[in-house]
Design a protein around this motif. Structure first.
Motif, PDB file in Angstrom:
ATOM      1  N   PHE A 131       0.820  -1.211   0.000  1.00  0.00           N
ATOM      2  CA  PHE A 131       0.000   0.000   0.000  1.00  0.00           C
ATOM      3  C   PHE A 131       0.855   1.264   0.000  1.00  0.00           C
ATOM      4  O   PHE A 131       0.524   2.258  -0.641  1.00  0.00           O
ATOM      5  N   ASP A 132       1.990   1.227   0.693  1.00  0.00           N
ATOM      6  CA  ASP A 132       2.761   2.440   0.920  1.00  0.00           C
ATOM      7  C   ASP A 132       3.496   2.946  -0.319  1.00  0.00           C
ATOM      8  O   ASP A 132       3.785   4.144  -0.418  1.00  0.00           O
ATOM      9  N   ASN A 133       3.792   2.080  -1.274  1.00  0.00           N
ATOM     10  CA  ASN A 133       4.485   2.544  -2.481  1.00  0.00           C
ATOM     11  C   ASN A 133       3.549   2.577  -3.694  1.00  0.00           C
ATOM     12  O   ASN A 133       4.002   2.623  -4.829  1.00  0.00           O
ATOM     13  N   ARG A 134       2.248   2.576  -3.448  1.00  0.00           N
ATOM     14  CA  ARG A 134       1.281   2.419  -4.536  1.00  0.00           C
ATOM     15  C   ARG A 134       1.362   3.547  -5.573  1.00  0.00           C
ATOM     16  O   ARG A 134       1.109   3.312  -6.761  1.00  0.00           O
ATOM     17  N   GLY A 135       1.699   4.762  -5.159  1.00  0.00           N
ATOM     18  CA  GLY A 135       1.757   5.873  -6.107  1.00  0.00           C
ATOM     19  C   GLY A 135       2.871   5.719  -7.122  1.00  0.00           C
ATOM     20  O   GLY A 135       2.608   5.649  -8.336  1.00  0.00           O
ATOM     21  N   PRO A 136       4.132   5.671  -6.697  1.00  0.00           N
ATOM     22  CA  PRO A 136       5.213   5.487  -7.667  1.00  0.00           C
ATOM     23  C   PRO A 136       5.114   4.154  -8.411  1.00  0.00           C
ATOM     24  O   PRO A 136       5.504   4.053  -9.577  1.00  0.00           O
ATOM     25  N   ARG A 137       4.574   3.144  -7.742  1.00  0.00           N
ATOM     26  CA  ARG A 137       4.413   1.850  -8.413  1.00  0.00           C
ATOM     27  C   ARG A 137       3.377   1.953  -9.531  1.00  0.00           C
ATOM     28  O   ARG A 137       3.532   1.336 -10.605  1.00  0.00           O
ATOM     29  N   LEU A 138       2.313   2.727  -9.319  1.00  0.00           N
ATOM     30  CA  LEU A 138       1.320   2.920 -10.375  1.00  0.00           C
ATOM     31  C   LEU A 138       1.924   3.672 -11.553  1.00  0.00           C
ATOM     32  O   LEU A 138       1.633   3.359 -12.720  1.00  0.00           O
ATOM     33  N   ASN A 139       2.762   4.662 -11.283  1.00  0.00           N
ATOM     34  CA  ASN A 139       3.425   5.379 -12.379  1.00  0.00           C
ATOM     35  C   ASN A 139       4.199   4.408 -13.262  1.00  0.00           C
ATOM     36  O   ASN A 139       4.129   4.475 -14.499  1.00  0.00           O
ATOM     37  N   GLU A 140       4.932   3.503 -12.622  1.00  0.00           N
ATOM     38  CA  GLU A 140       5.700   2.518 -13.392  1.00  0.00           C
ATOM     39  C   GLU A 140       4.778   1.502 -14.061  1.00  0.00           C
ATOM     40  O   GLU A 140       5.041   1.060 -15.186  1.00  0.00           O
ATOM     41  N   MET A 141       3.682   1.137 -13.383  1.00  0.00           N
ATOM     42  CA  MET A 141       2.744   0.183 -13.962  1.00  0.00           C
ATOM     43  C   MET A 141       2.194   0.694 -15.295  1.00  0.00           C
ATOM     44  O   MET A 141       2.014  -0.083 -16.247  1.00  0.00           O
ATOM     45  N   ILE A 142       1.917   1.985 -15.385  1.00  0.00           N
ATOM     46  CA  ILE A 142       1.393   2.557 -16.626  1.00  0.00           C
ATOM     47  C   ILE A 142       2.363   2.308 -17.773  1.00  0.00           C
ATOM     48  O   ILE A 142       1.967   1.900 -18.872  1.00  0.00           O
ATOM     49  N   LEU A 143       3.655   2.540 -17.535  1.00  0.00           N
ATOM     50  CA  LEU A 143       4.667   2.293 -18.560  1.00  0.00           C
ATOM     51  C   LEU A 143       4.740   0.813 -18.906  1.00  0.00           C
ATOM     52  O   LEU A 143       4.851   0.436 -20.083  1.00  0.00           O
ATOM     53  N   ALA A 144       4.647  -0.029 -17.874  1.00  0.00           N
ATOM     54  CA  ALA A 144       4.735  -1.467 -18.099  1.00  0.00           C
ATOM     55  C   ALA A 144       3.546  -1.993 -18.883  1.00  0.00           C
ATOM     56  O   ALA A 144       3.705  -2.844 -19.776  1.00  0.00           O
ATOM     57  N   LEU A 145       2.355  -1.527 -18.569  1.00  0.00           N
ATOM     58  CA  LEU A 145       1.162  -2.005 -19.268  1.00  0.00           C
ATOM     59  C   LEU A 145       1.270  -1.761 -20.764  1.00  0.00           C
ATOM     60  O   LEU A 145       0.916  -2.627 -21.582  1.00  0.00           O
ATOM     61  N   ARG A 146       1.745  -0.595 -21.136  1.00  0.00           N
ATOM     62  CA  ARG A 146       1.854  -0.286 -22.566  1.00  0.00           C
ATOM     63  C   ARG A 146       2.793  -1.264 -23.266  1.00  0.00           C
ATOM     64  O   ARG A 146       2.551  -1.659 -24.414  1.00  0.00           O
ATOM     65  N   GLU A 147       3.861  -1.659 -22.594  1.00  0.00           N
ATOM     66  CA  GLU A 147       4.790  -2.620 -23.182  1.00  0.00           C
ATOM     67  C   GLU A 147       4.192  -4.020 -23.238  1.00  0.00           C
ATOM     68  O   GLU A 147       4.306  -4.728 -24.246  1.00  0.00           O
ATOM     69  N   LEU A 148       3.531  -4.424 -22.181  1.00  0.00           N
ATOM     70  CA  LEU A 148       3.055  -5.800 -22.060  1.00  0.00           C
ATOM     71  C   LEU A 148       1.811  -6.071 -22.900  1.00  0.00           C
ATOM     72  O   LEU A 148       1.434  -7.230 -23.087  1.00  0.00           O
ATOM     73  N   TRP A 149       1.152  -5.017 -23.393  1.00  0.00           N
ATOM     74  CA  TRP A 149      -0.010  -5.178 -24.266  1.00  0.00           C
ATOM     75  C   TRP A 149       0.340  -5.188 -25.754  1.00  0.00           C
ATOM     76  O   TRP A 149      -0.548  -5.236 -26.600  1.00  0.00           O
ATOM     77  N   LYS A 150       1.614  -5.150 -26.076  1.00  0.00           N
ATOM     78  CA  LYS A 150       1.993  -5.011 -27.488  1.00  0.00           C
ATOM     79  C   LYS A 150       1.823  -6.296 -28.287  1.00  0.00           C
ATOM     80  O   LYS A 150       1.742  -6.261 -29.514  1.00  0.00           O
ATOM     81  N   GLY A 151       1.769  -7.428 -27.621  1.00  0.00           N
ATOM     82  CA  GLY A 151       1.672  -8.697 -28.332  1.00  0.00           C
ATOM     83  C   GLY A 151       3.034  -9.250 -28.687  1.00  0.00           C
ATOM     84  O   GLY A 151       4.038  -8.538 -28.698  1.00  0.00           O
ATOM     85  N   GLY A 152       3.081 -10.549 -28.963  1.00  0.00           N
ATOM     86  CA  GLY A 152       4.353 -11.193 -29.258  1.00  0.00           C
ATOM     87  C   GLY A 152       5.166 -11.356 -27.982  1.00  0.00           C
ATOM     88  O   GLY A 152       4.625 -11.477 -26.882  1.00  0.00           O
ATOM     89  N   TRP A 153       6.489 -11.361 -28.142  1.00  0.00           N
ATOM     90  CA  TRP A 153       7.371 -11.494 -26.984  1.00  0.00           C
ATOM     91  C   TRP A 153       7.518 -10.132 -26.324  1.00  0.00           C
ATOM     92  O   TRP A 153       7.955  -9.171 -26.954  1.00  0.00           O
ATOM     93  N   VAL A 154       7.121 -10.055 -25.062  1.00  0.00           N
ATOM     94  CA  VAL A 154       7.158  -8.777 -24.346  1.00  0.00           C
ATOM     95  C   VAL A 154       7.878  -8.952 -23.014  1.00  0.00           C
ATOM     96  O   VAL A 154       7.974 -10.060 -22.470  1.00  0.00           O
ATOM     97  N   SER A 155       8.409  -7.838 -22.500  1.00  0.00           N
ATOM     98  CA  SER A 155       9.081  -7.851 -21.207  1.00  0.00           C
ATOM     99  C   SER A 155       9.101  -6.427 -20.665  1.00  0.00           C
ATOM    100  O   SER A 155       8.823  -5.467 -21.380  1.00  0.00           O
ATOM    101  N   PHE A 156       9.434  -6.305 -19.379  1.00  0.00           N
ATOM    102  CA  PHE A 156       9.572  -4.983 -18.770  1.00  0.00           C
ATOM    103  C   PHE A 156      10.471  -5.098 -17.550  1.00  0.00           C
ATOM    104  O   PHE A 156      10.348  -6.048 -16.768  1.00  0.00           O
ATOM    105  N   LYS A 157      11.339  -4.120 -17.375  1.00  0.00           N
ATOM    106  CA  LYS A 157      12.201  -4.090 -16.193  1.00  0.00           C
ATOM    107  C   LYS A 157      12.201  -2.679 -15.630  1.00  0.00           C
ATOM    108  O   LYS A 157      12.536  -1.719 -16.328  1.00  0.00           O
ATOM    109  N   GLY A 158      11.802  -2.549 -14.369  1.00  0.00           N
ATOM    110  CA  GLY A 158      11.795  -1.259 -13.702  1.00  0.00           C
ATOM    111  C   GLY A 158      12.183  -1.417 -12.252  1.00  0.00           C
ATOM    112  O   GLY A 158      12.748  -2.436 -11.837  1.00  0.00           O
ATOM    113  N   ASP A 159      11.848  -0.413 -11.462  1.00  0.00           N
ATOM    114  CA  ASP A 159      12.178  -0.455 -10.034  1.00  0.00           C
ATOM    115  C   ASP A 159      11.246  -1.373  -9.258  1.00  0.00           C
ATOM    116  O   ASP A 159      11.635  -1.953  -8.241  1.00  0.00           O
TER     117      ASP A 159
END
Length: 297
Positions: A131-159
């Motif tokens: 719960f405590d890191n939900r804000g910055p984690r959501l910011n990163e989640m937005i970037l990750a979702l765009r990558e992971l919805w592209k189809g084919g082989w996908v990946s993401f690496k963040g904090d």
């Protein structure tokens, strides 16, 4: 102008039938609300009411957003679906990727996602999310979702998220618009910096204009003032074609409207007038479509 309706406090089993009425009447879409539970003992203060407590009854329906969207998508042809709002960081990210991707595939691209950081610690803890890191984690989640919805082989690496290369199918047939809700400075900045739009609550037109000025200021700060950006809000003023023309002029792209609802009663905790059978919604839907939508769309 795009006309949306909400599903909060309505009877879950009636929503697919109501969705078909909205589709036939020319509404643009439906926004689905989100809560997992109603804790019998809750320590978290609810920020949306002066009492600090939730204003709805414990037995109120909060259906799973993506199950409901899938059901409504299956019985409609043109209606779009989104959220006001979905507490994405309380869920594992791959669950969000899978659910939204499936809904997007079933609906042939008629979905967006409206995210929020959330406020109820108990939901996060029950789902095993921080719960405590939900804000910055959501910011990163937005970037990750765009990558992971592209189809084919996908990946993401963040904090916060480290997703090895994989396929996640079905993937959306087109990019899923990501909007953000919330009125805190952090939420407004998140929408302005990372998202395709902002979902507000219900305001007078004058107050809505002030919120739009604030978020547009953040968009200029992040150099995104010239990019497409949706602003979806409810308006508490008396519905009229003049009202919605002014709304469009100040930058509102979508209006949440529930022509069958009593706003004051709903937000005082009286939801009985929203719990009828689907047929009781037909007349106000058709009247609003004839009096407003047909004259503006």
């Amino acid at each position: 102008m795009k006309f949306w309706t909400g599903t909060a406090f309505m009877k879950t089993t009636e929503m697919p039938a109501v969705a078909t009425m909205l589709d036939q009447a020319g509404f643009h879409g439906v926004l689905v609300s989100d809560h997992l539970i109603y804790p019998k003992e809750m320590k978290t203060v609810y920020p949306g009411h002066e009492s600090g407590k939730m204003f709805w009854h414990p037995e109120t329906d909060w259906p799973d957003a993506w199950v409901l969207i899938g059901a409504m998508a299956a019985v409609t042809e043109n209606l779009h679906f989104g959220n006001n709002v979905y507490i994405a960081p309380s869920r594992p990210i791959l669950e969000v990727v899978k659910q939204v991707g499936t809904a997007a595939a079933i609906s042939h691209g008629r979905v967006s996602i409206g995210l929020s950081a959330g406020w109820m610690r108990e939901e996060f803890e029950l789902l095993g999310q921080d719960f405590d890191n939900r804000g910055p984690r959501l910011n990163e989640m937005i970037l990750a979702l765009r990558e992971l919805w592209k189809g084919g082989w996908v990946s993401f690496k963040g904090d916060y998220y480290d997703i090895p290369e994989m396929t996640i199918e079905p993937h959306p047939p087109s990019p899923v618009p990501i909007l953000c809700g919330g009125e805190s400075p952090a939420a407004l900045k998140r929408a302005a910096r990372y998202c395709d739009g902002w979902v507000g609550t219900a305001y007078t037109i004058d107050d809505a204009e002030k919120w739009i000025e604030r978020i547009n200021g953040y968009r200029r700060e992040f150099g995104r003032e010239n990019q497409p950006f949706d602003i979806i809000v409810g308006l508490r003023d008396q519905p009229s074609t003049e009202l919605y023309k002014r709304a469009e002029k100040i930058g509102i792209t979508g209006v949440m409207c529930s022509p069958w609802a009593n706003w004051e009663a709903t937000h005082s905790g009286d939801h009985d007038h929203l719990l009828g059978t689907a047929e009781r919604y037909r007349e106000p839907i058709e009247r609003f479509a004839e009096d407003i939508i047909a004259k503006l769309v």
